[in-house]
Design a protein around this motif. Sequence first.
Motif, PDB file in Angstrom:
ATOM      1  N   GLU A  86       0.937  -0.567   0.151  1.00  0.00           N
ATOM      2  CA  GLU A  86      -0.252  -0.320   0.273  1.00  0.00           C
ATOM      3  C   GLU A  86       0.912   1.634   0.238  1.00  0.00           C
ATOM      4  N   LYS A 145       0.279   5.768  -0.190  1.00  0.00           N
ATOM      5  CA  LYS A 145      -0.481   6.854   0.141  1.00  0.00           C
ATOM      6  C   LYS A 145      -0.279   8.072  -0.520  1.00  0.00           C
ATOM      7  N   ARG A 157      -3.169  12.183   2.556  1.00  0.00           N
ATOM      8  CA  ARG A 157      -3.588  10.677   3.520  1.00  0.00           C
ATOM      9  C   ARG A 157      -2.949  10.137   4.335  1.00  0.00           C
ATOM     10  N   LEU A 158      -1.560  10.082   4.148  1.00  0.00           N
ATOM     11  CA  LEU A 158      -0.559   9.351   5.167  1.00  0.00           C
ATOM     12  C   LEU A 158      -0.807  10.180   6.552  1.00  0.00           C
TER      13      LEU A 158
END
Length: 715
Positions: A382, A384, A388-389
């Motif tokens: 994944e 990001k 968003r992280l």
Amino acid sequence: MERLRCVAERITYANETNGYTVLKARVKNVPDLVTVIGSLATVCPGAVLSLTGEWKVDKKYGRQFAAVTWEETMPATALGIQRYLGSGLIKGVGPKFAERIVAKFGAETLEILETQPDRLLTVAGIGARRVATIKKAWQEQKEIKNIMLFLQEHQVSAAHAVRIFKTYGGDSVAVVRENPYRLADDVWGIGFRTADTIARKMGFDPESAYRCRSGLFYTLNQLANDGHCFAPRGRLLRAGAELLEVPEPKLDAALTLLLAAGELIEEAPDRIYLPSLWASERGVCQRLRAISAGPAALSGADIESGIKKAAEAGVAYDDIQKDAIRQALTAKVSVLTGGPGTGKTTTTGGIIAVFRGQGRQVLLAAPTGRAAKRLSEATGLEAKTIHRLLEYQPPAGYKKNADYPLEGDALIVDEASMIDIVLLYNLLKAVPDTMSVIFVGDADQLPSVGPGSALLDIISSGVVPVTRLTQIYRQAQSSRIIINAHRINRGEMPDLNGGRNSDFFFLAEDDPANIPAIIRELCVKRLPAYYQVDPIQGIQVLSPMQRGDTGAANLNALLQEALNPAGECLRRGGMAYRLRDKVMQIKNNYDKEVFNGDIGVISGVDAEERELRVTFDSRAVSYDVSELDELTLAYATTIHKAQGSEYPIVVMPFTMQHYVMLQRNLLYTGVTRAKKALVLVGTKKALGFAIRNHAVLKRDTGLAERLTALFADTL
């Protein structure tokens, strides 16, 4: 001046920026529709207009009525009311509900909306929720019209009235009367020039403190838009004085007051900063030093064991890649850079494998959604976006910060050349001192759209280890795109000899006026037929600039008409937003979690609710009609906007029409966006001009100097 009373039949053109509108109107006892032009922002079909102006004859468009002032009165007939309400004036009332409402109430409809709106509940299909929406929208449009009338008194376009109202509500007129320069600070889409026009029409002193302050901030922000973090005091005063047409001593006095108040910051030698950029530069330095000072995450034995295990699993690293892996794992902060085909992805995978092989947690991030998706596909983990992280939640900001840091042992940040100084500071604030940070990117691409040149400054400071991959690996040597990208980067002309099995093509055309038709043919017929791709999703046109025959704006209009000419749509300004259109977000919108440069497809159009649904990488986002100027068509976009993205097929016009933008790193960045095929359309002269122009615009930044000085004190 003459007077003309008419009913607006349809809007044929509307410029969102300045309010200039062309509409067709019906005039009593005149058999044909009359063309009316002027600043007629927000006029809707069905509106009854009383205009003052004069008739004129345009050589191309014929007889027109040029309106100077206008007033709107409510339509009197049932049909006029139906068209008026169904034009999109009121959220919640589209053509279908307008017909039902007028069928129920006839000529009394507008009186019902004004005095007894709850009677709408008796109309089939209209419930309490829709009535509440209609009541709110009816009240808002009345207040917005008051703002427009106020602005019109000062001969200023009312195109921004909706945003002014959303920002200040019922205080809008009072705020503008007191200090119109506040609009430049508070209202997105209204800059200093628009606010200055309003103020001057209202009679504000051209040397007022409000104007000098706003002009200085505007000048600094314009420099920040060009990538600069600070301005030398002399340059700031000269640019500000030229903009404002006021004496430099007067502006210098205003600047001194702003510095004393802490609204701007001066730092030796003679550098003027916006506070956010000053804090970001200093903060990045302090965080990089603190992170670098910590012990390495892995020992040398762990690293060698990890590389050996990866080799046993079938991944072969050469000596340069092994050194890069070792460096990334022994240094707390490091940089991995290189062009296409040089093994950045493979090396990044090796770094991840060794960390994970020792039971360590690795976080992956990139500046944009597309770049994060590519990183995820390449690594199988994944990835990001940085926003968003950091769990950005407006209006509070980033949830992840120094008090609530990220959790993990290593952070790998891809496409690091795209990260501006402010975003980098917010990222590093959330990185604990125990975490390793690896920046991965191509340092030869265009710098970030935002201020600073963070990756280049970190590299040039010499304070962190840098691995530059230069060898083109065998699997990449068959790609003419990759080979030519490296030729361009070395200052050499690319090989323009096409061939049936090539992925790099050049179509010579000297006349820029002929290129749009060539691009249309490529995108509509030739490339989709040969590569069997969806022309909307599989082909991206990239241009050096927005304007001109081969600019992104003109090509977007052309390609929309060719690829998606009909269907459900909403209109705002002069643009139609149609179902299936490819669109780009052009403003960071933290509420919607979509950011400048994100590309999506219009997947839903609701004419009744006046809303669009845009799907960005499988996530649907709704837009009210008043928010549509955050979107632009994206069949064509600028090379700058394409940073961090890759597309199956890229078509790129490249002519001397764009000479002010033609630089080697621009051409290099555009070429490296293509994965499967690249088609250049233009002239060898323009290619040669760009390749020779390697004098990258120097950005005024202090990061490299700060890093060198700060790390020297700790050695």
